[in-house]
Enzyme design. Structure first.
Site, PDB file in Angstrom:
ATOM      1  CG  ASP A 137      -8.475   0.972   3.915  1.00 34.89           C
ATOM      2  OD1 ASP A 137      -9.269   0.163   3.410  1.00 34.89           O
ATOM      3  OD2 ASP A 137      -7.251   0.750   3.994  1.00 34.89           O
TER       4      ASP A 137
ATOM      5  CE  LYS B  72      -4.164  -1.821   2.197  1.00 31.38           C
ATOM      6  NZ  LYS B  72      -5.150  -1.567   3.255  1.00 31.38           N
TER       7      LYS B  72
HETATM    8  P1  NAP Z   1      -0.271  -1.419  11.931  1.00 31.10           P
HETATM    9  O1  NAP Z   1      -0.024  -0.316  10.981  1.00 31.10           O
HETATM   10  O2  NAP Z   1       0.755  -2.461  12.145  1.00 31.10           O
HETATM   11  O3  NAP Z   1      -0.621  -0.750  13.370  1.00 31.10           O
HETATM   12  C1  NAP Z   1      -0.813  -1.551  14.496  1.00 31.10           C
HETATM   13  C2  NAP Z   1      -1.304  -0.712  15.680  1.00 31.10           C
HETATM   14  O4  NAP Z   1      -1.642  -1.640  16.739  1.00 31.10           O
HETATM   15  C3  NAP Z   1      -0.251   0.238  16.253  1.00 31.10           C
HETATM   16  O5  NAP Z   1      -0.895   1.378  16.762  1.00 31.10           O
HETATM   17  C4  NAP Z   1       0.356  -0.598  17.389  1.00 31.10           C
HETATM   18  O6  NAP Z   1       0.892   0.166  18.419  1.00 31.10           O
HETATM   19  C5  NAP Z   1      -0.885  -1.293  17.908  1.00 31.10           C
HETATM   20  N1  NAP Z   1      -0.574  -2.520  18.642  1.00 31.10           N
HETATM   21  C6  NAP Z   1      -0.149  -3.703  18.118  1.00 31.10           C
HETATM   22  N2  NAP Z   1       0.018  -4.605  19.103  1.00 31.10           N
HETATM   23  C7  NAP Z   1      -0.316  -3.968  20.264  1.00 31.10           C
HETATM   24  C8  NAP Z   1      -0.348  -4.367  21.628  1.00 31.10           C
HETATM   25  N3  NAP Z   1      -0.020  -5.608  22.003  1.00 31.10           N
HETATM   26  N4  NAP Z   1      -0.764  -3.475  22.558  1.00 31.10           N
HETATM   27  C9  NAP Z   1      -1.101  -2.227  22.195  1.00 31.10           C
HETATM   28  N5  NAP Z   1      -1.090  -1.767  20.912  1.00 31.10           N
HETATM   29  C10 NAP Z   1      -0.691  -2.640  19.967  1.00 31.10           C
HETATM   30  O7  NAP Z   1      -1.605  -2.219  11.540  1.00 31.10           O
HETATM   31  P2  NAP Z   1      -2.889  -1.671  10.752  1.00 31.10           P
HETATM   32  O8  NAP Z   1      -2.722  -1.915   9.311  1.00 31.10           O
HETATM   33  O9  NAP Z   1      -3.172  -0.290  11.235  1.00 31.10           O
HETATM   34  O10 NAP Z   1      -4.046  -2.694  11.243  1.00 31.10           O
HETATM   35  C11 NAP Z   1      -4.506  -2.676  12.576  1.00 31.10           C
HETATM   36  C12 NAP Z   1      -5.751  -3.572  12.713  1.00 31.10           C
HETATM   37  O11 NAP Z   1      -6.818  -3.044  11.930  1.00 31.10           O
HETATM   38  C13 NAP Z   1      -5.548  -5.019  12.237  1.00 31.10           C
HETATM   39  O12 NAP Z   1      -6.198  -5.880  13.143  1.00 31.10           O
HETATM   40  C14 NAP Z   1      -6.253  -5.057  10.895  1.00 31.10           C
HETATM   41  O13 NAP Z   1      -6.761  -6.346  10.592  1.00 31.10           O
HETATM   42  C15 NAP Z   1      -7.390  -4.072  11.153  1.00 31.10           C
HETATM   43  N6  NAP Z   1      -7.917  -3.495   9.902  1.00 31.10           N
HETATM   44  C16 NAP Z   1      -9.225  -3.717   9.608  1.00 31.10           C
HETATM   45  C17 NAP Z   1      -9.758  -3.196   8.457  1.00 31.10           C
HETATM   46  C18 NAP Z   1     -11.200  -3.458   8.134  1.00 31.10           C
HETATM   47  O14 NAP Z   1     -11.585  -3.334   6.968  1.00 31.10           O
HETATM   48  N7  NAP Z   1     -12.035  -3.759   9.126  1.00 31.10           N
HETATM   49  C19 NAP Z   1      -8.960  -2.420   7.584  1.00 31.10           C
HETATM   50  C20 NAP Z   1      -7.609  -2.192   7.932  1.00 31.10           C
HETATM   51  C21 NAP Z   1      -7.093  -2.743   9.110  1.00 31.10           C
HETATM   52  P3  NAP Z   1       2.461   0.622  18.388  1.00 31.10           P
HETATM   53  O15 NAP Z   1       2.515   1.823  17.531  1.00 31.10           O
HETATM   54  O16 NAP Z   1       2.774   0.880  19.813  1.00 31.10           O
HETATM   55  O17 NAP Z   1       3.245  -0.549  17.828  1.00 31.10           O
END
Ligand code: NAP
Length: 283
Positions: free
Chosen positions: A107, A71
């Site tokens: 998104d 992306k």
């Molecule tokens: P990302 O860029 O890797 O960001 C992950 C986020 O989660 C960061 O803020 C990270 O905090 C936090 N995090 C991870 N593990 C953690 C923990 N153990 N405790 C506290 N915070 C934690 O991932 P992303 O692409 O944003 O995706 C995040 C989620 O959204 C995923 O579950 C994904 O499946 C979901 N999602 C859903 C849709 C949908 O259509 N429903 C679309 C996109 C994403 P730090 O900064 O501290 O590491």
């Protein structure tokens, strides 16, 4: 060609793509509407990304979706960026229009449309706490700030990232940031709590990004995680009497907006929703 008519080709590119429900969802919807499109999925290895994208362009694809891990890299491979992609810093949809390849990010808009479809909410008077500051948070934060919410507080485990995102969105809305551990009071005063972190996702389904005790009956609690749909956070929120909003809607509506960009027609939401649900029951 289908019955002598041109068939427009669309695709998903990513690594991996075999698990994706998008081909089933889009192709079912194209069959239902009898629009002359077909949607493929291409697994692209990282060192082949540029060649693969040039291949799609050369072969006359009408557009494509982009998923993990491309992306961000896609930002350098299009002719123009829509504001959504520019601010979010990532592309999930590419449209071929008048000889140009234009990158969008659907998104955030998809999230907002899903929220409004699911819950009667007046965003203009809404105080929002968004947990997380990753890619999904950038999309949701951008959409919320461009649609006039009253205030957005970004809380994150890594507070530096929350600070950066709050600063980035500050020209579009009132934002501030906090460490996750210090967020109890601001969450108590919020109307809408959104989890954009991966906490609660399979296989760690018992985990919640915040203590359930912080949630009250006045809250709307929204979770982007869709595997499972009813996360520990949402189960706890329901027990507290809060309204809940699940992550499947964002998945559906980001695709619906991509459909509308490609075809210039309204997406057949019920058909796409049903196809997505059926695809889920196969996994
Ligand atoms: P990302 O860029 O890797 O960001 C992950 C986020 O989660 C960061 O803020 C990270 O905090 C936090 N995090 C991870 N593990 C953690 C923990 N153990 N405790 C506290 N915070 C934690 O991932 P992303 O692409 O944003 O995706 C995040 C989620 O959204 C995923 O579950 C994904 O499946 C979901 N999602 C859903 C849709 C949908 O259509 N429903 C679309 C996109 C994403 P730090 O900064 O501290 O590491």
């Amino acid at each position: 060609m289908r019955g002598g008519k041109k068939v427009n080709v669309l695709a998903l590119i990513g690594c991996p793509v075999a698990h994706s429900k998008s081909p089933r969802m889009f192709n079912t919807a194209f069959q239902d509407t009898q629009l002359p499109y077909v949607y493929l999925a291409h697994h692209v290895e990282p060192h082949q990304l540029e060649r693969a994208v040039n291949g799609l362009k050369t072969l006359g694809y009408e557009g494509f979706n982009v998923t993990i891990p491309y992306k961000e890299a896609m930002m350098n491979l299009v002719d123009e960026l829509d504001e959504s992609a520019q601010v979010i810093g990532a592309i999930n949809t590419v449209v071929h229009r008048e000889g140009k390849w234009i990158g969008y990010n659907t998104d955030g808009a998809g999230y907002l449309r899903s929220l409004r479809e699911s819950i009667a909410i007046d965003l203009n008077h809404c105080k929002v706490v968004m947990i997380g500051a990753g890619g999904a948070a950038r999309a949701v934060g951008y959409a919320l700030c461009t649609h006039g919410i009253q205030h957005l507080t970004i809380v994150n485990r890594t507070v530096k990232k929350a600070n950066e995102l709050a600063n980035q969105l500050a020209s579009r809305g009132q934002t501030n940031f906090l460490a996750l551990a210090d967020a109890e009071e601001v969450i108590a005063q919020a109307d809408l709590i959104i989890n954009t972190t991966s906490v609660g996702m399979h296989p760690h389904t018992k985990q919640s990004p915040i203590p359930i005790d912080w949630i009250g009956a006045h809250h709307i609690v929204s979770d982007l995680v869709y595997n499972p749909l009813h996360t520990a956070l949402l189960q706890g929120a329901e027990k507290k009497g809060a309204k809940i909003h699940t992550g499947d809607g964002m998945l559906l509506y980001q695709a619906a907006i991509a459909w509308e960009l490609w075809t210039s027609r309204p997406a057949p939401i019920p058909v796409m929703k049903k196809a997505l649900e059926q695809a889920n029951s196969y996994t």
